[in-house]
Design a protein around this motif. Structure first.
Motif, PDB file in Angstrom:
ATOM      1  N   THR A   4     -39.305 -44.773  67.105  1.00 38.26           N
ATOM      2  CA  THR A   4     -39.756 -43.829  67.688  1.00 38.26           C
ATOM      3  C   THR A   4     -40.556 -44.120  69.098  1.00 38.26           C
ATOM      4  N   ASN A   5     -41.259 -45.023  68.942  1.00 37.13           N
ATOM      5  CA  ASN A   5     -41.959 -45.498  69.999  1.00 37.13           C
ATOM      6  C   ASN A   5     -41.421 -46.822  70.642  1.00 37.13           C
ATOM      7  N   ASP A   6     -40.920 -46.633  71.699  1.00 37.15           N
ATOM      8  CA  ASP A   6     -40.003 -47.836  72.257  1.00 37.15           C
ATOM      9  C   ASP A   6     -40.635 -48.423  73.482  1.00 37.15           C
ATOM     10  N   ALA A   7     -42.016 -48.172  73.786  1.00 33.04           N
ATOM     11  CA  ALA A   7     -42.764 -48.947  74.797  1.00 33.04           C
ATOM     12  C   ALA A   7     -42.334 -50.502  74.662  1.00 33.04           C
ATOM     13  N   SER A   8     -42.591 -51.170  73.630  1.00 32.68           N
ATOM     14  CA  SER A   8     -42.377 -52.447  73.518  1.00 32.68           C
ATOM     15  C   SER A   8     -41.121 -52.754  74.062  1.00 32.68           C
ATOM     16  N   PHE A   9     -40.212 -52.111  73.904  1.00 31.49           N
ATOM     17  CA  PHE A   9     -38.419 -52.455  74.306  1.00 31.49           C
ATOM     18  C   PHE A   9     -38.620 -52.473  75.753  1.00 31.49           C
ATOM     19  N   PHE A  10     -38.934 -51.300  76.260  1.00 32.61           N
ATOM     20  CA  PHE A  10     -39.009 -51.241  77.667  1.00 32.61           C
ATOM     21  C   PHE A  10     -39.987 -52.218  78.603  1.00 32.61           C
ATOM     22  N   ALA A  11     -41.085 -52.293  77.915  1.00 32.32           N
ATOM     23  CA  ALA A  11     -42.011 -53.518  78.481  1.00 32.32           C
ATOM     24  C   ALA A  11     -41.467 -54.885  78.771  1.00 32.32           C
ATOM     25  N   LYS A  12     -40.268 -55.032  78.225  1.00 30.72           N
ATOM     26  CA  LYS A  12     -39.809 -56.368  78.520  1.00 30.72           C
ATOM     27  C   LYS A  12     -38.949 -56.339  80.021  1.00 30.72           C
ATOM     28  N   ILE A  13     -38.788 -55.204  80.634  1.00 33.64           N
ATOM     29  CA  ILE A  13     -37.926 -54.931  81.558  1.00 33.64           C
ATOM     30  C   ILE A  13     -39.040 -54.731  82.865  1.00 33.64           C
ATOM     31  N   ALA A  14     -38.841 -55.672  83.790  1.00 34.46           N
ATOM     32  CA  ALA A  14     -39.950 -55.615  84.916  1.00 34.46           C
ATOM     33  C   ALA A  14     -40.152 -54.057  85.438  1.00 34.46           C
ATOM     34  N   TRP A  15     -39.083 -53.731  85.921  1.00 35.11           N
ATOM     35  CA  TRP A  15     -39.370 -52.365  86.591  1.00 35.11           C
ATOM     36  C   TRP A  15     -39.708 -50.961  85.701  1.00 35.11           C
ATOM     37  N   CYS A  16     -39.504 -51.388  84.245  1.00 35.48           N
ATOM     38  CA  CYS A  16     -39.906 -50.303  83.383  1.00 35.48           C
ATOM     39  C   CYS A  16     -41.261 -50.498  82.887  1.00 35.48           C
ATOM     40  N   LYS A  17     -41.877 -51.786  83.025  1.00 33.72           N
ATOM     41  CA  LYS A  17     -43.247 -52.163  82.774  1.00 33.72           C
ATOM     42  C   LYS A  17     -44.119 -51.445  84.052  1.00 33.72           C
ATOM     43  N   THR A  18     -43.610 -51.306  85.168  1.00 35.67           N
ATOM     44  CA  THR A  18     -44.375 -50.540  86.168  1.00 35.67           C
ATOM     45  C   THR A  18     -44.511 -49.236  85.953  1.00 35.67           C
ATOM     46  N   ILE A  19     -43.526 -48.612  85.356  1.00 33.38           N
ATOM     47  CA  ILE A  19     -43.630 -46.987  85.024  1.00 33.38           C
ATOM     48  C   ILE A  19     -44.449 -47.080  83.732  1.00 33.38           C
ATOM     49  N   ILE A  20     -44.421 -47.868  82.807  1.00 30.38           N
ATOM     50  CA  ILE A  20     -45.260 -47.758  81.551  1.00 30.38           C
ATOM     51  C   ILE A  20     -47.031 -48.091  82.151  1.00 30.38           C
ATOM     52  N   ASP A  21     -47.206 -48.959  83.170  1.00 32.52           N
ATOM     53  CA  ASP A  21     -48.347 -49.205  83.498  1.00 32.52           C
ATOM     54  C   ASP A  21     -48.805 -48.377  84.808  1.00 32.52           C
ATOM     55  N   ASP A  22     -48.089 -47.278  84.961  1.00 33.48           N
ATOM     56  CA  ASP A  22     -48.712 -46.216  86.094  1.00 33.48           C
ATOM     57  C   ASP A  22     -49.893 -45.552  85.736  1.00 33.48           C
ATOM     58  N   PRO A  23     -51.206 -45.734  86.294  1.00 34.13           N
ATOM     59  CA  PRO A  23     -52.213 -45.130  85.737  1.00 34.13           C
ATOM     60  C   PRO A  23     -52.299 -43.701  85.949  1.00 34.13           C
ATOM     61  N   ASP A  24     -51.378 -43.252  86.734  1.00 33.03           N
ATOM     62  CA  ASP A  24     -51.080 -41.626  86.922  1.00 33.03           C
ATOM     63  C   ASP A  24     -50.605 -40.927  85.858  1.00 33.03           C
ATOM     64  N   PHE A  25     -50.155 -41.687  84.872  1.00 36.24           N
ATOM     65  CA  PHE A  25     -49.248 -41.108  83.496  1.00 36.24           C
ATOM     66  C   PHE A  25     -49.808 -41.674  82.348  1.00 36.24           C
ATOM     67  N   TYR A  26     -49.633 -40.734  81.464  1.00 38.92           N
ATOM     68  CA  TYR A  26     -49.748 -41.140  79.913  1.00 38.92           C
ATOM     69  C   TYR A  26     -48.886 -40.956  79.104  1.00 38.92           C
ATOM     70  N   PRO A  27     -48.955 -41.611  77.951  1.00 39.31           N
ATOM     71  CA  PRO A  27     -47.902 -41.662  76.868  1.00 39.31           C
ATOM     72  C   PRO A  27     -47.608 -40.190  76.350  1.00 39.31           C
ATOM     73  N   LEU A  28     -46.316 -39.810  76.207  1.00 39.21           N
ATOM     74  CA  LEU A  28     -46.126 -38.650  75.484  1.00 39.21           C
ATOM     75  C   LEU A  28     -45.499 -38.892  74.024  1.00 39.21           C
ATOM     76  N   PRO A  29     -45.802 -38.096  72.995  1.00 34.10           N
ATOM     77  CA  PRO A  29     -45.107 -38.502  71.663  1.00 34.10           C
ATOM     78  C   PRO A  29     -43.558 -38.154  72.044  1.00 34.10           C
ATOM     79  N   SER A  30     -42.715 -38.867  71.441  1.00 35.80           N
ATOM     80  CA  SER A  30     -41.137 -38.542  71.408  1.00 35.80           C
ATOM     81  C   SER A  30     -40.701 -37.818  70.305  1.00 35.80           C
ATOM     82  N   SER A  31     -41.324 -36.390  70.049  1.00 38.20           N
ATOM     83  CA  SER A  31     -41.329 -35.671  68.804  1.00 38.20           C
ATOM     84  C   SER A  31     -39.771 -35.556  68.559  1.00 38.20           C
TER      85      SER A  31
END
Length: 200
Positions: A4-31
């Motif tokens: 359900t939490n796939d941040a670790s999958f995307f963190a291995k992709i450079a451009w996705c890591k930029t999205i994950i690390d954006d300080p203007d956004f916060y993680p949301l639960p994928s209900s």
């Protein structure tokens, strides 16, 4: 079935890591990725939760500018799309682009509804009244895409949203316009009483 939490999958992709690390956004639960007894969300929780469909899905909300604004007005979703979503060889089915747009719309709605300080205008379950998709380029699979959903206008019970699907280089693949409506006062579109919303 993917986690359900796939941040670790995307963190291995450079451009996705930029999205994950954006300080203007916060993680949301994928209900919607959790199976539920009531069968709510079964499309994304079960049917489309595999390596060959939607292998990974991670949501983020733009931080409201407190105290001036208490509403999350934009969400971003990273989605890994597999080859069992195709029409032509290695090309995503066009109708599924509409599914992605509507699911992104739902993520935006839920990002506010689940908050204790949610403004009344965003607090009720609603339904999609209209959905219009423009197909800009083929979406090839397998591929990781970025989906964004943002409010463009709120008028009473009507909430207007703009959706974009982009590739890892920022290329625009599709856009959508969605009208999401709240129920009239005192009424509900969805009755969850006794529906068994607990996760499986």
């Amino acid at each position: 079935m993917s986690k359900t939490n796939d941040a670790s999958f995307f963190a291995k992709i450079a451009w996705c890591k930029t999205i994950i690390d954006d300080p203007d956004f916060y993680p949301l639960p994928s209900s919607s990725r959790y199976p539920k007894v009531s069968t709510e969300d079964s499309l994304f929780a079960t049917t489309l939760n595999s390596k060959s469909t939607v292998a990974a899905w991670q949501c983020f909300g733009r931080k409201p500018t407190f105290p001036e604004d208490t509403v999350t007005k934009e969400v971003r979703i990273l989605a890994s799309l597999g080859t069992e979503l195709n029409s032509y060889p290695n090309v995503l089915h066009g109708g599924f682009e509409g599914v992605l747009a509507e699911e992104a719309s739902s993520v935006l709605e839920m990002s506010n509804k689940t908050r204790a300080d949610c403004p009344e205008a965003y607090s009720e379950d609603g339904l999609t009244a209209s959905l219009s998709v423009k197909f800009m380029k083929p979406i090839y699979t397998p591929q990781v895409v970025l989906i964004t959903a943002a409010y463009t206008k709120v008028e009473g019970k009507k909430r207007f949203q703009h959706i974009e699907i982009k590739d890892g280089e920022g290329g625009l693949l599709a856009t959508a316009e969605i009208l999401y409506v709240r129920p009239p006062p005192g009424k509900k579109f969805v009755d969850r009483s006794g529906s068994g919303e607990e996760k499986l």
